[in-house]
Design a protein around this motif. Structure first.
Motif, PDB file in Angstrom:
ATOM      1  N   ARG A  67     -12.309  10.735 -43.353  1.00 38.85           N
ATOM      2  CA  ARG A  67     -11.396  11.660 -42.677  1.00 38.85           C
ATOM      3  C   ARG A  67     -10.222  10.904 -42.081  1.00 38.85           C
ATOM      4  O   ARG A  67     -10.377   9.776 -41.609  1.00 38.85           O
ATOM      5  CB  ARG A  67     -12.106  12.426 -41.560  1.00 38.85           C
ATOM      6  CG  ARG A  67     -13.240  13.320 -42.010  1.00 38.85           C
ATOM      7  CD  ARG A  67     -13.755  14.164 -40.847  1.00 38.85           C
ATOM      8  NE  ARG A  67     -14.917  14.945 -41.242  1.00 38.85           N
ATOM      9  CZ  ARG A  67     -16.161  14.626 -41.002  1.00 38.85           C
ATOM     10  NH1 ARG A  67     -16.422  13.491 -40.354  1.00 38.85           N
ATOM     11  NH2 ARG A  67     -17.148  15.399 -41.377  1.00 38.85           N
ATOM     12  N   ILE A 111      -7.078  11.809 -39.237  1.00 41.04           N
ATOM     13  CA  ILE A 111      -6.533  12.784 -38.289  1.00 41.04           C
ATOM     14  C   ILE A 111      -5.065  12.495 -38.062  1.00 41.04           C
ATOM     15  O   ILE A 111      -4.678  11.374 -37.728  1.00 41.04           O
ATOM     16  CB  ILE A 111      -7.276  12.736 -36.942  1.00 41.04           C
ATOM     17  CG1 ILE A 111      -8.696  13.273 -37.090  1.00 41.04           C
ATOM     18  CG2 ILE A 111      -6.531  13.562 -35.891  1.00 41.04           C
ATOM     19  CD1 ILE A 111      -9.485  13.235 -35.802  1.00 41.04           C
ATOM     20  N   ASN A 161      -0.534  28.160 -41.926  1.00 36.84           N
ATOM     21  CA  ASN A 161      -0.281  28.340 -40.495  1.00 36.84           C
ATOM     22  C   ASN A 161       1.054  29.017 -40.230  1.00 36.84           C
ATOM     23  O   ASN A 161       1.169  29.807 -39.277  1.00 36.84           O
ATOM     24  CB  ASN A 161      -0.346  26.977 -39.791  1.00 36.84           C
ATOM     25  CG  ASN A 161      -1.767  26.507 -39.577  1.00 36.84           C
ATOM     26  OD1 ASN A 161      -2.416  26.867 -38.603  1.00 36.84           O
ATOM     27  ND2 ASN A 161      -2.271  25.721 -40.514  1.00 36.84           N
ATOM     28  N   PHE A 214       1.784  19.270 -42.097  1.00 39.37           N
ATOM     29  CA  PHE A 214       1.027  19.883 -41.005  1.00 39.37           C
ATOM     30  C   PHE A 214       0.000  18.925 -40.424  1.00 39.37           C
ATOM     31  O   PHE A 214      -0.792  18.316 -41.148  1.00 39.37           O
ATOM     32  CB  PHE A 214       0.334  21.160 -41.477  1.00 39.37           C
ATOM     33  CG  PHE A 214      -0.161  22.001 -40.330  1.00 39.37           C
ATOM     34  CD1 PHE A 214       0.722  22.743 -39.567  1.00 39.37           C
ATOM     35  CD2 PHE A 214      -1.502  22.010 -39.993  1.00 39.37           C
ATOM     36  CE1 PHE A 214       0.271  23.506 -38.497  1.00 39.37           C
ATOM     37  CE2 PHE A 214      -1.960  22.771 -38.926  1.00 39.37           C
ATOM     38  CZ  PHE A 214      -1.063  23.512 -38.173  1.00 39.37           C
ATOM     39  N   PRO A 215      -0.009  18.778 -39.091  1.00 38.24           N
ATOM     40  CA  PRO A 215      -0.951  17.872 -38.434  1.00 38.24           C
ATOM     41  C   PRO A 215      -2.335  18.496 -38.315  1.00 38.24           C
ATOM     42  O   PRO A 215      -2.492  19.580 -37.753  1.00 38.24           O
ATOM     43  CB  PRO A 215      -0.313  17.660 -37.048  1.00 38.24           C
ATOM     44  CG  PRO A 215       0.454  18.930 -36.803  1.00 38.24           C
ATOM     45  CD  PRO A 215       0.945  19.392 -38.148  1.00 38.24           C
ATOM     46  N   ALA A 216      -3.334  17.821 -38.841  1.00 37.84           N
ATOM     47  CA  ALA A 216      -4.713  18.321 -38.825  1.00 37.84           C
ATOM     48  C   ALA A 216      -5.633  17.195 -39.278  1.00 37.84           C
ATOM     49  O   ALA A 216      -5.198  16.070 -39.493  1.00 37.84           O
ATOM     50  CB  ALA A 216      -4.850  19.546 -39.745  1.00 37.84           C
ATOM     51  N   THR A 217      -6.930  17.515 -39.415  1.00 35.10           N
ATOM     52  CA  THR A 217      -7.902  16.577 -39.957  1.00 35.10           C
ATOM     53  C   THR A 217      -8.067  16.845 -41.451  1.00 35.10           C
ATOM     54  O   THR A 217      -8.287  17.987 -41.855  1.00 35.10           O
ATOM     55  CB  THR A 217      -9.252  16.732 -39.249  1.00 35.10           C
ATOM     56  OG1 THR A 217      -9.091  16.474 -37.851  1.00 35.10           O
ATOM     57  CG2 THR A 217     -10.274  15.758 -39.822  1.00 35.10           C
ATOM     58  N   TYR A 218      -7.956  15.797 -42.237  1.00 30.62           N
ATOM     59  CA  TYR A 218      -8.066  15.936 -43.691  1.00 30.62           C
ATOM     60  C   TYR A 218      -9.157  15.014 -44.225  1.00 30.62           C
ATOM     61  O   TYR A 218      -9.227  13.847 -43.856  1.00 30.62           O
ATOM     62  CB  TYR A 218      -6.732  15.598 -44.366  1.00 30.62           C
ATOM     63  CG  TYR A 218      -5.629  16.559 -43.993  1.00 30.62           C
ATOM     64  CD1 TYR A 218      -5.434  17.738 -44.715  1.00 30.62           C
ATOM     65  CD2 TYR A 218      -4.803  16.310 -42.898  1.00 30.62           C
ATOM     66  CE1 TYR A 218      -4.436  18.639 -44.363  1.00 30.62           C
ATOM     67  CE2 TYR A 218      -3.807  17.204 -42.540  1.00 30.62           C
ATOM     68  CZ  TYR A 218      -3.636  18.362 -43.271  1.00 30.62           C
ATOM     69  OH  TYR A 218      -2.652  19.261 -42.910  1.00 30.62           O
ATOM     70  N   GLU A 265      -0.783  16.491 -33.598  1.00 32.28           N
ATOM     71  CA  GLU A 265       0.469  17.221 -33.451  1.00 32.28           C
ATOM     72  C   GLU A 265       1.551  16.297 -32.900  1.00 32.28           C
ATOM     73  O   GLU A 265       1.302  15.514 -31.982  1.00 32.28           O
ATOM     74  CB  GLU A 265       0.303  18.418 -32.510  1.00 32.28           C
ATOM     75  CG  GLU A 265      -0.535  19.550 -33.070  1.00 32.28           C
ATOM     76  CD  GLU A 265      -1.997  19.407 -32.702  1.00 32.28           C
ATOM     77  OE1 GLU A 265      -2.397  18.314 -32.244  1.00 32.28           O
ATOM     78  OE2 GLU A 265      -2.745  20.395 -32.877  1.00 32.28           O
ATOM     79  N   ALA A 306      -1.554  23.502 -45.859  1.00 29.92           N
ATOM     80  CA  ALA A 306      -1.951  23.836 -44.485  1.00 29.92           C
ATOM     81  C   ALA A 306      -0.752  24.366 -43.705  1.00 29.92           C
ATOM     82  O   ALA A 306      -0.893  25.296 -42.891  1.00 29.92           O
ATOM     83  CB  ALA A 306      -2.537  22.609 -43.793  1.00 29.92           C
ATOM     84  N   GLN A 338      -1.408  18.887 -46.964  1.00 32.12           N
ATOM     85  CA  GLN A 338      -0.669  19.127 -45.729  1.00 32.12           C
ATOM     86  C   GLN A 338       0.332  20.268 -45.889  1.00 32.12           C
ATOM     87  O   GLN A 338       0.499  21.087 -44.981  1.00 32.12           O
ATOM     88  CB  GLN A 338       0.059  17.859 -45.285  1.00 32.12           C
ATOM     89  CG  GLN A 338      -0.866  16.760 -44.790  1.00 32.12           C
ATOM     90  CD  GLN A 338      -0.085  15.574 -44.256  1.00 32.12           C
ATOM     91  OE1 GLN A 338       0.204  14.634 -44.994  1.00 32.12           O
ATOM     92  NE2 GLN A 338       0.268  15.618 -42.987  1.00 32.12           N
ATOM     93  N   GLY A 365       2.421  21.462 -34.391  1.00 34.14           N
ATOM     94  CA  GLY A 365       1.266  22.298 -34.639  1.00 34.14           C
ATOM     95  C   GLY A 365       1.599  23.768 -34.463  1.00 34.14           C
ATOM     96  O   GLY A 365       2.722  24.146 -34.099  1.00 34.14           O
TER      97      GLY A 365
END
Length: 276
Positions: free
Chosen positions: A38, A40, A129, A103-107, A43, A125, A122, A228
């Motif tokens: 993973r 991360i 959103n 997009f900021p997230a966990t991948y 944001e 995502a 990304q 985010g």
């Protein structure tokens, strides 16, 4: 500018992967499952900070998991640099910058995941959103979707306390309406590549950089980070207040907001920023 954990330290925290579904019964034809890892992206990370995070996670995958991912810093920069935003943004898209759309997230990824695949994840995502953002109020103020995304990126850089997002958005809307410079130093930092750990120099403040919102009217030409969903929503629907100024309350994460220049100057002096 918010404080962030070091890329290597946070990467160490998030890298603990999982092995996915239970493996099939032993068989000479069964391949061991790919280790799932993973990464991360918080944001407010910029594209370059995301590339640094990819490099940090890759290093830990090699050193601690014995896995060598296809993902690399240079590959991520190349893939993101070649990416294009969703169609509704393209007519206003400037400088061919994908900033704001990653997009900021966990991948999750495996050793076989390419940089292009991660960037596409990304962008998908982001589209999911962005559909949750109500643009009706922003459109009534003649702001485009790209304008809203730029505002969201500034909100992400200027706020830590969630309740302040809509207040910072209101300051930006009000200053745009009144024809005032936005005066957001995070845009100068982005344009001049000055990290938050360093002070801006007078030459930075007086530069003719297109991201110098102290000297130039209107929005900067591109987003300055990847926001985010909460900041996107705040950028589309600001608080209905008359604030024109805000200043951080000393060492606190909170800000003082006001519509009065005199009150702003007094607060700046009291909080140790030298007044006006």
């Amino acid at each position: 500018m918010r404080l962030r954990l070091g890329a290597l330290a946070l990467a160490t925290f998030v890298l603990a992967g999982c092995m996915g579904d239970e493996p099939a019964p032993p068989s000479v034809e069964t391949q061991p499952p790919l280790v799932r890892l993973r990464v991360i992206f918080p944001e407010g990370f910029t594209r370059r900070e995301m590339s640094d995070r990819v490099a940090a996670v890759r290093e830990i995958a090699i050193d601690e998991r014995g896995v060598t991912p296809r993902l690399t810093k240079s590959g991520y920069l190349q893939a993101s640099g070649a990416a294009t935003p969703p169609r509704e943004f393209r007519k206003d898209w400037k400088l061919s910058s994908i900033e704001g759309f990653l997009f900021p997230a966990t991948y999750e990824f495996t050793k076989l995941t390419s940089s292009r695949r991660l960037v596409n994840d990304q962008l998908r995502a982001f589209r999911r959103n962005w559909r949750k953002v109500d643009l009706r109020y922003a459109r009534s103020k003649n702001l485009t979707p790209y304008d809203v995304l730029i505002i969201a990126s500034m909100i992400e850089e200027e706020t830590v306390v969630p309740k302040e997002r809509k207040l910072v958005a209101a300051v930006i809307y009000n200053r745009l309406r009144n024809g005032m410079p936005l005066g957001i130093d995070a845009t100068i930092r982005y344009g001049r590549n000055v990290p938050g750990t360093e002070s801006l120099k007078q030459s930075d403040l007086e530069s003719d950089d297109p991201y110098n919102t102290r000297r130039r009217l209107g929005l900067p030409p591109t987003p300055i980070s990847n926001p985010g969903l909460a900041s996107m929503r705040a950028a589309a629907n600001p608080a209905r207040v008359d604030y024109l100024y805000f200043v951080r309350k000393g060492d606190s994460n909170e800000h003082f907001f006001t519509a009065s220049e005199a009150a702003f100057c007094q607060a700046s002096l009291e909080y140790g920023f030298g007044g006006c």
